[in-house]
Write a protein that holds these residues in place. Structure first.
Motif, PDB file in Angstrom:
ATOM      1  N   ILE A  61       0.873  -1.177   0.000  1.00  0.00           N
ATOM      2  CA  ILE A  61       0.000   0.000   0.000  1.00  0.00           C
ATOM      3  C   ILE A  61       0.911   1.229   0.000  1.00  0.00           C
ATOM      4  CG2 ILE A  61      -1.849   1.230   1.200  1.00  0.00           C
ATOM      5  CD1 ILE A  61      -2.615  -1.480   2.477  1.00  0.00           C
ATOM      6  N   PRO A  62       1.174   1.795  -1.180  1.00  0.00           N
ATOM      7  CA  PRO A  62       2.173   2.862  -1.291  1.00  0.00           C
ATOM      8  C   PRO A  62       1.644   4.265  -1.013  1.00  0.00           C
ATOM      9  CG  PRO A  62       1.396   2.253  -3.458  1.00  0.00           C
ATOM     10  CD  PRO A  62       0.692   1.340  -2.494  1.00  0.00           C
TER      11      PRO A  62
ATOM     12  N   GLY B 102      -3.782   9.822   1.602  1.00  0.00           N
ATOM     13  CA  GLY B 102      -4.263   9.089   2.771  1.00  0.00           C
ATOM     14  C   GLY B 102      -5.097   7.905   2.335  1.00  0.00           C
ATOM     15  N   TYR B 103      -4.777   6.736   2.866  1.00  0.00           N
ATOM     16  CA  TYR B 103      -5.565   5.542   2.538  1.00  0.00           C
ATOM     17  C   TYR B 103      -6.921   5.696   3.214  1.00  0.00           C
ATOM     18  CZ  TYR B 103      -5.609   0.714   0.788  1.00  0.00           C
ATOM     19  OH  TYR B 103      -5.862  -0.429   0.074  1.00  0.00           O
ATOM     20  N   PRO B 104      -8.039   5.548   2.490  1.00  0.00           N
ATOM     21  CA  PRO B 104      -9.367   5.864   3.038  1.00  0.00           C
ATOM     22  C   PRO B 104      -9.729   5.021   4.257  1.00  0.00           C
ATOM     23  CG  PRO B 104      -9.448   5.683   0.649  1.00  0.00           C
ATOM     24  CD  PRO B 104      -8.099   5.185   1.071  1.00  0.00           C
TER      25      PRO B 104
ATOM     26  N   SER C  56     -10.930  -2.405   6.678  1.00  0.00           N
ATOM     27  CA  SER C  56     -10.849  -3.740   6.088  1.00  0.00           C
ATOM     28  C   SER C  56      -9.476  -4.360   6.313  1.00  0.00           C
ATOM     29  CB  SER C  56     -11.147  -3.677   4.586  1.00  0.00           C
ATOM     30  OG  SER C  56     -12.455  -3.229   4.345  1.00  0.00           O
ATOM     31  N   LEU C  57      -8.446  -3.537   6.184  1.00  0.00           N
ATOM     32  CA  LEU C  57      -7.083  -4.033   6.377  1.00  0.00           C
ATOM     33  C   LEU C  57      -6.862  -4.471   7.817  1.00  0.00           C
ATOM     34  CD1 LEU C  57      -4.218  -4.393   5.164  1.00  0.00           C
ATOM     35  CD2 LEU C  57      -3.735  -2.045   5.908  1.00  0.00           C
ATOM     36  N   VAL C  58      -7.275  -3.654   8.771  1.00  0.00           N
ATOM     37  CA  VAL C  58      -7.112  -3.995  10.188  1.00  0.00           C
ATOM     38  C   VAL C  58      -7.900  -5.255  10.530  1.00  0.00           C
ATOM     39  CG1 VAL C  58      -7.576  -3.230  12.548  1.00  0.00           C
ATOM     40  CG2 VAL C  58      -6.580  -1.639  10.895  1.00  0.00           C
ATOM     41  N   ALA C  59      -9.112  -5.390   9.962  1.00  0.00           N
ATOM     42  CA  ALA C  59      -9.919  -6.585  10.218  1.00  0.00           C
ATOM     43  C   ALA C  59      -9.221  -7.841   9.713  1.00  0.00           C
ATOM     44  CB  ALA C  59     -11.293  -6.443   9.558  1.00  0.00           C
TER      45      ALA C  59
ATOM     46  N   SER D  13      -0.302  -1.294  10.559  1.00  0.00           N
ATOM     47  CA  SER D  13       0.597  -0.162  10.790  1.00  0.00           C
ATOM     48  C   SER D  13       1.893  -0.336  10.016  1.00  0.00           C
ATOM     49  CB  SER D  13       0.893  -0.023  12.286  1.00  0.00           C
ATOM     50  OG  SER D  13      -0.277   0.252  13.015  1.00  0.00           O
ATOM     51  N   ASP D  14       2.443  -1.530  10.041  1.00  0.00           N
ATOM     52  CA  ASP D  14       3.677  -1.826   9.328  1.00  0.00           C
ATOM     53  C   ASP D  14       3.509  -1.540   7.837  1.00  0.00           C
ATOM     54  OD1 ASP D  14       6.035  -2.823   8.329  1.00  0.00           O
ATOM     55  OD2 ASP D  14       5.769  -4.856   9.084  1.00  0.00           O
ATOM     56  N   LEU D  15       2.436  -2.058   7.233  1.00  0.00           N
ATOM     57  CA  LEU D  15       2.226  -1.887   5.804  1.00  0.00           C
ATOM     58  C   LEU D  15       1.985  -0.428   5.426  1.00  0.00           C
ATOM     59  CD1 LEU D  15      -0.054  -4.980   5.064  1.00  0.00           C
ATOM     60  CD2 LEU D  15       2.327  -4.679   4.366  1.00  0.00           C
ATOM     61  N   LEU D  16       1.187   0.274   6.242  1.00  0.00           N
ATOM     62  CA  LEU D  16       0.830   1.651   5.908  1.00  0.00           C
ATOM     63  C   LEU D  16       1.959   2.641   6.202  1.00  0.00           C
ATOM     64  CD1 LEU D  16      -2.850   1.655   7.196  1.00  0.00           C
ATOM     65  CD2 LEU D  16      -2.126   1.883   4.821  1.00  0.00           C
ATOM     66  N   PHE D  17       2.648   2.472   7.336  1.00  0.00           N
ATOM     67  CA  PHE D  17       3.699   3.420   7.713  1.00  0.00           C
ATOM     68  C   PHE D  17       4.925   3.296   6.817  1.00  0.00           C
ATOM     69  CE2 PHE D  17       2.296   3.295  12.481  1.00  0.00           C
ATOM     70  CZ  PHE D  17       1.075   3.848  12.125  1.00  0.00           C
ATOM     71  N   THR D  18       5.315   2.051   6.503  1.00  0.00           N
ATOM     72  CA  THR D  18       6.539   1.835   5.723  1.00  0.00           C
ATOM     73  C   THR D  18       6.291   1.839   4.219  1.00  0.00           C
ATOM     74  OG1 THR D  18       6.340  -0.586   5.658  1.00  0.00           O
ATOM     75  CG2 THR D  18       7.438   0.392   7.587  1.00  0.00           C
ATOM     76  N   ALA D  19       5.039   1.550   3.816  1.00  0.00           N
ATOM     77  CA  ALA D  19       4.694   1.409   2.398  1.00  0.00           C
ATOM     78  C   ALA D  19       5.533   0.316   1.724  1.00  0.00           C
ATOM     79  CB  ALA D  19       4.843   2.737   1.659  1.00  0.00           C
ATOM     80  N   ARG D  20       6.050  -0.617   2.516  1.00  0.00           N
ATOM     81  CA  ARG D  20       6.887  -1.672   1.949  1.00  0.00           C
ATOM     82  C   ARG D  20       6.039  -2.717   1.234  1.00  0.00           C
ATOM     83  NH1 ARG D  20       7.831  -6.532   4.945  1.00  0.00           N
ATOM     84  NH2 ARG D  20       6.557  -6.693   6.824  1.00  0.00           N
ATOM     85  N   ARG D  21       6.677  -3.507   0.402  1.00  0.00           N
ATOM     86  CA  ARG D  21       6.011  -4.582  -0.324  1.00  0.00           C
ATOM     87  C   ARG D  21       6.355  -5.927   0.297  1.00  0.00           C
ATOM     88  NH1 ARG D  21       6.427  -2.774  -6.742  1.00  0.00           N
ATOM     89  NH2 ARG D  21       5.507  -0.695  -6.436  1.00  0.00           N
TER      90      ARG D  21
END
Length: 277
Positions: free
Chosen positions: A149-150, A157-159, A165-168, A176-184
């Motif tokens: 999620i880049p 801002g991711y809606p 849905s992601l947290v669920a 948090s890891d995926l959104l903060f770092t935007a890593r793949r």
């Protein structure tokens, strides 16, 4: 007008320049394919609106018992078409990227779909592609697929609904890891954290997804719809009305011809033939 029986193409978007969707239906299974090969199936506004229209048509057809979402070629969807943001209008101003109207229509249609959605994921599944996949009930991916999620890298801002849905799916820590770092991450890690339901080798993906869809299509449609509604009620925020709706669907199953057919088939030791009634 409802699609005819058999293999039946349904219209997608006419514009090849900004991508299109392709849709077919056969044997109770609908297929919706994102096609934008020049941009790794990035989702344009036109594609999102057309996909929503296809899903609404599938929902009106009681013969459709499951829908497979996929991308053309070797990738699922590389996110929203940010190239739309670079285009300029006649006044020389930058146009907006994928409009809220397009994304809103697509996600509303996905949320309203009352039968199982299966995401068949190979290659890149990024940004808006992840948002689409998260709305599927079952996500089957290859080991070497790529998720990310880049939003933080492109300044958007991711809606809120997509974060919910992601947290669920993966919990607040992994989200948090995926959104903060935007890593793949690859499919193996996506499966480990719960972003993916099943993992398979690339050569087996099509068969694995088709087999799952056929299995669902052979089961009692009323029971499957009741199960989907109940799961949504259990995990959703507005629980009371959703649980009431789910209970109505459960009660409908008990009084159905399919319930009688299921019991009779069990006694007669044969495969049941469910009609959705």
């Amino acid at each position: 007008m409802k699609p005819r029986a058999g293999t039946r193409p349904l219209p997608g978007g006419p514009g090849a320049a900004d991508g299109r969707v392709e849709a077919t239906a056969a044997d109770g299974i609908g297929r919706l394919v994102f096609v934008n090969p020049a941009k790794r199936n990035a989702l344009s506004t036109r594609m999102m609106l057309d996909a929503a229209t296809v899903l609404d048509r599938f929902r009106e057809d009681d013969r459709i018992r499951a829908v497979i979402l996929s991308g053309a070629g070797d990738t699922f969807a590389s996110g929203a078409d940010l190239g739309e943001a670079a285009a300029t209008g006649p006044d020389g101003q930058h146009t907006r990227p994928v409009t809220p109207e397009g994304a809103g229509r697509l996600f509303s249609s996905l949320d309203a779909f009352d039968r199982p959605l299966l995401a068949m994921i190979r290659g890149h599944c990024l940004g808006a592609g992840v948002a689409v996949a998260l709305r599927a009930d079952i996500r089957i991916a290859t080991e070497d697929s790529v998720f990310g999620i880049p939003a933080a890298r492109v300044g958007i801002g991711y809606p809120v609904p997509e974060v919910e849905s992601l947290v669920a799916a993966v919990g607040p820590g992994a989200a948090s890891d995926l959104l903060f770092t935007a890593r793949r991450i690859d499919g193996v890690e996506a499966h480990r954290i719960g972003l993916v339901t099943r993992l398979t080798r690339d050569g087996d993906l099509d068969d694995e997804v088709a087999k799952a869809a056929r299995t669902i299509a052979a089961n009692a449609p009323l029971s499957v719809r009741a199960a989907k509604a109940t799961i949504a009620a259990v995990v959703g925020g507005n629980r009371a009305p959703a649980l009431e709706h789910a209970q109505r669907l459960i009660d409908l199953c008990s009084d159905s011809a399919d319930a009688r057919e299921g019991a009779l088939a069990f006694v007669q030791r044969r495969a049941p033939e469910f009609r959705g009634r």
